[in-house]
Scaffold this motif. Structure first.
Motif, PDB file in Angstrom:
ATOM      1  N   VAL A  58      36.728  15.566  17.508  1.00 19.64           N
ATOM      2  CA  VAL A  58      37.810  15.045  18.353  1.00 19.64           C
ATOM      3  C   VAL A  58      38.993  16.000  18.332  1.00 19.64           C
ATOM      4  N   LYS A  59      39.319  16.540  17.153  1.00 20.85           N
ATOM      5  CA  LYS A  59      40.414  17.508  17.065  1.00 20.85           C
ATOM      6  C   LYS A  59      40.111  18.746  17.902  1.00 20.85           C
ATOM      7  N   GLY A  60      38.837  19.176  17.869  1.00 15.16           N
ATOM      8  CA  GLY A  60      38.441  20.338  18.669  1.00 15.16           C
ATOM      9  C   GLY A  60      38.615  20.091  20.156  1.00 15.16           C
ATOM     10  N   VAL A  61      38.275  18.887  20.612  1.00 10.91           N
ATOM     11  CA  VAL A  61      38.446  18.546  22.031  1.00 10.91           C
ATOM     12  C   VAL A  61      39.919  18.515  22.387  1.00 10.91           C
ATOM     13  N   PHE A  62      40.740  17.926  21.516  1.00 12.73           N
ATOM     14  CA  PHE A  62      42.171  17.873  21.797  1.00 12.73           C
ATOM     15  C   PHE A  62      42.779  19.276  21.841  1.00 12.73           C
ATOM     16  N   ILE A  63      42.351  20.140  20.930  1.00  8.21           N
ATOM     17  CA  ILE A  63      42.855  21.517  20.936  1.00  8.21           C
ATOM     18  C   ILE A  63      42.421  22.222  22.215  1.00  8.21           C
ATOM     19  N   PHE A  64      41.184  21.942  22.650  1.00  6.30           N
ATOM     20  CA  PHE A  64      40.663  22.542  23.881  1.00  6.30           C
ATOM     21  C   PHE A  64      41.568  22.199  25.059  1.00  6.30           C
ATOM     22  N   PHE A  65      41.967  20.925  25.173  1.00  9.94           N
ATOM     23  CA  PHE A  65      42.822  20.522  26.280  1.00  9.94           C
ATOM     24  C   PHE A  65      44.274  20.903  26.031  1.00  9.94           C
ATOM     25  N   GLU A  66      44.684  20.899  24.772  1.00  8.97           N
ATOM     26  CA  GLU A  66      46.068  21.229  24.458  1.00  8.97           C
ATOM     27  C   GLU A  66      46.383  22.675  24.812  1.00  8.97           C
ATOM     28  N   LYS A  67      45.441  23.546  24.569  1.00  9.34           N
ATOM     29  CA  LYS A  67      45.667  24.959  24.873  1.00  9.34           C
ATOM     30  C   LYS A  67      45.393  25.282  26.338  1.00  9.34           C
ATOM     31  N   GLN A  68      44.971  24.307  27.100  1.00  8.48           N
ATOM     32  CA  GLN A  68      44.726  24.437  28.538  1.00  8.48           C
ATOM     33  C   GLN A  68      43.725  25.545  28.839  1.00  8.48           C
ATOM     34  N   ILE A  69      42.640  25.540  28.089  1.00 11.06           N
ATOM     35  CA  ILE A  69      41.617  26.575  28.247  1.00 11.06           C
ATOM     36  C   ILE A  69      40.965  26.488  29.624  1.00 11.06           C
ATOM     37  N   ILE A  70      40.700  25.258  30.082  1.00  9.54           N
ATOM     38  CA  ILE A  70      40.063  25.099  31.400  1.00  9.54           C
ATOM     39  C   ILE A  70      40.976  25.657  32.488  1.00  9.54           C
ATOM     40  N   PHE A  71      42.252  25.322  32.409  1.00 12.38           N
ATOM     41  CA  PHE A  71      43.214  25.798  33.403  1.00 12.38           C
ATOM     42  C   PHE A  71      43.306  27.322  33.367  1.00 12.38           C
ATOM     43  N   HIS A  72      43.287  27.899  32.172  1.00 11.95           N
ATOM     44  CA  HIS A  72      43.339  29.355  32.030  1.00 11.95           C
ATOM     45  C   HIS A  72      42.109  30.014  32.660  1.00 11.95           C
ATOM     46  N   LYS A  73      40.931  29.433  32.402  1.00 12.59           N
ATOM     47  CA  LYS A  73      39.709  29.994  32.978  1.00 12.59           C
ATOM     48  C   LYS A  73      39.732  29.894  34.501  1.00 12.59           C
ATOM     49  N   PHE A  74      40.207  28.758  35.028  1.00 10.65           N
ATOM     50  CA  PHE A  74      40.288  28.585  36.473  1.00 10.65           C
ATOM     51  C   PHE A  74      41.238  29.610  37.086  1.00 10.65           C
ATOM     52  N   LEU A  75      42.404  29.785  36.484  1.00  6.53           N
ATOM     53  CA  LEU A  75      43.363  30.751  37.021  1.00  6.53           C
ATOM     54  C   LEU A  75      42.835  32.178  36.930  1.00  6.53           C
ATOM     55  N   SER A  76      42.113  32.501  35.862  1.00 10.63           N
ATOM     56  CA  SER A  76      41.507  33.830  35.753  1.00 10.63           C
ATOM     57  C   SER A  76      40.470  34.042  36.849  1.00 10.63           C
ATOM     58  N   TRP A  77      39.669  33.026  37.113  1.00  6.90           N
ATOM     59  CA  TRP A  77      38.662  33.118  38.169  1.00  6.90           C
ATOM     60  C   TRP A  77      39.330  33.313  39.528  1.00  6.90           C
ATOM     61  N   VAL A  78      40.404  32.558  39.794  1.00  4.57           N
ATOM     62  CA  VAL A  78      41.127  32.698  41.063  1.00  4.57           C
ATOM     63  C   VAL A  78      41.696  34.105  41.191  1.00  4.57           C
ATOM     64  N   LYS A  79      42.207  34.649  40.102  1.00  2.00           N
ATOM     65  CA  LYS A  79      42.761  35.999  40.132  1.00  2.00           C
ATOM     66  C   LYS A  79      41.676  37.024  40.464  1.00  2.00           C
ATOM     67  N   VAL A  80      40.514  36.898  39.843  1.00  2.00           N
ATOM     68  CA  VAL A  80      39.414  37.832  40.100  1.00  2.00           C
ATOM     69  C   VAL A  80      38.964  37.729  41.547  1.00  2.00           C
ATOM     70  N   MET A  81      38.803  36.507  42.059  1.00  3.31           N
ATOM     71  CA  MET A  81      38.379  36.318  43.450  1.00  3.31           C
ATOM     72  C   MET A  81      39.408  36.894  44.413  1.00  3.31           C
ATOM     73  N   THR A  82      40.674  36.704  44.117  1.00  2.00           N
ATOM     74  CA  THR A  82      41.732  37.245  44.972  1.00  2.00           C
ATOM     75  C   THR A  82      41.678  38.764  45.003  1.00  2.00           C
ATOM     76  N   LEU A  83      41.481  39.381  43.847  1.00  2.00           N
ATOM     77  CA  LEU A  83      41.396  40.839  43.804  1.00  2.00           C
ATOM     78  C   LEU A  83      40.167  41.353  44.543  1.00  2.00           C
ATOM     79  N   ARG A  84      39.060  40.629  44.448  1.00  2.00           N
ATOM     80  CA  ARG A  84      37.855  41.051  45.173  1.00  2.00           C
ATOM     81  C   ARG A  84      38.074  40.968  46.676  1.00  2.00           C
TER      82      ARG A  84
END
Length: 99
Positions: free
Chosen positions: A53-79
């Motif tokens: 449970v702590k691992g899941v909370f840390i996962f959302f607390e650090k906004q890893i999903i949001f970071h991955k999404f923004l990185s993907w958007v950046k790569v697609m934009t550059l392409r």
């Protein structure tokens, strides 16, 4: 002048009460365990669940999903930007326009 005297008396009485309460509670606070545990051991199963449970909370607390999404958007934009640049370059070269 009288109001200041009343406020000073209230302050001194309040400070004295706080000091009395602290003097009364310090021995009780010293008797508590220093590491913060109560001495009750948890079962391994419960500890494993808590860690997950702590691992899941840390996962959302650090906004890893949001970071991955923004990185993907950046790569697609550059392409897309690179492809548009190549297309513009071809069009300019085809029409003998300055680059």
């Amino acid at each position: 002048m009288a109001i200041e005297l009343i406020i000073l008396i209230i302050f001194i009485v309040s400070l004295a009460v706080v000091l009395i309460i602290m003097a009364y509670k310090i021995p009780a606070l010293n008797s508590l365990p220093q590491n913060g545990t109560t001495g009750i051991k948890k079962h391994k199963f419960i500890l494993a669940i808590e860690n997950k449970v702590k691992g899941v909370f840390i996962f959302f607390e650090k906004q890893i999903i949001f970071h991955k999404f923004l990185s993907w958007v950046k790569v697609m934009t550059l392409r897309i930007e690179t492809k548009v640049d190549h297309l513009l370059h071809k069009i300019r070269h085809k029409n003998n326009l300055p680059a």
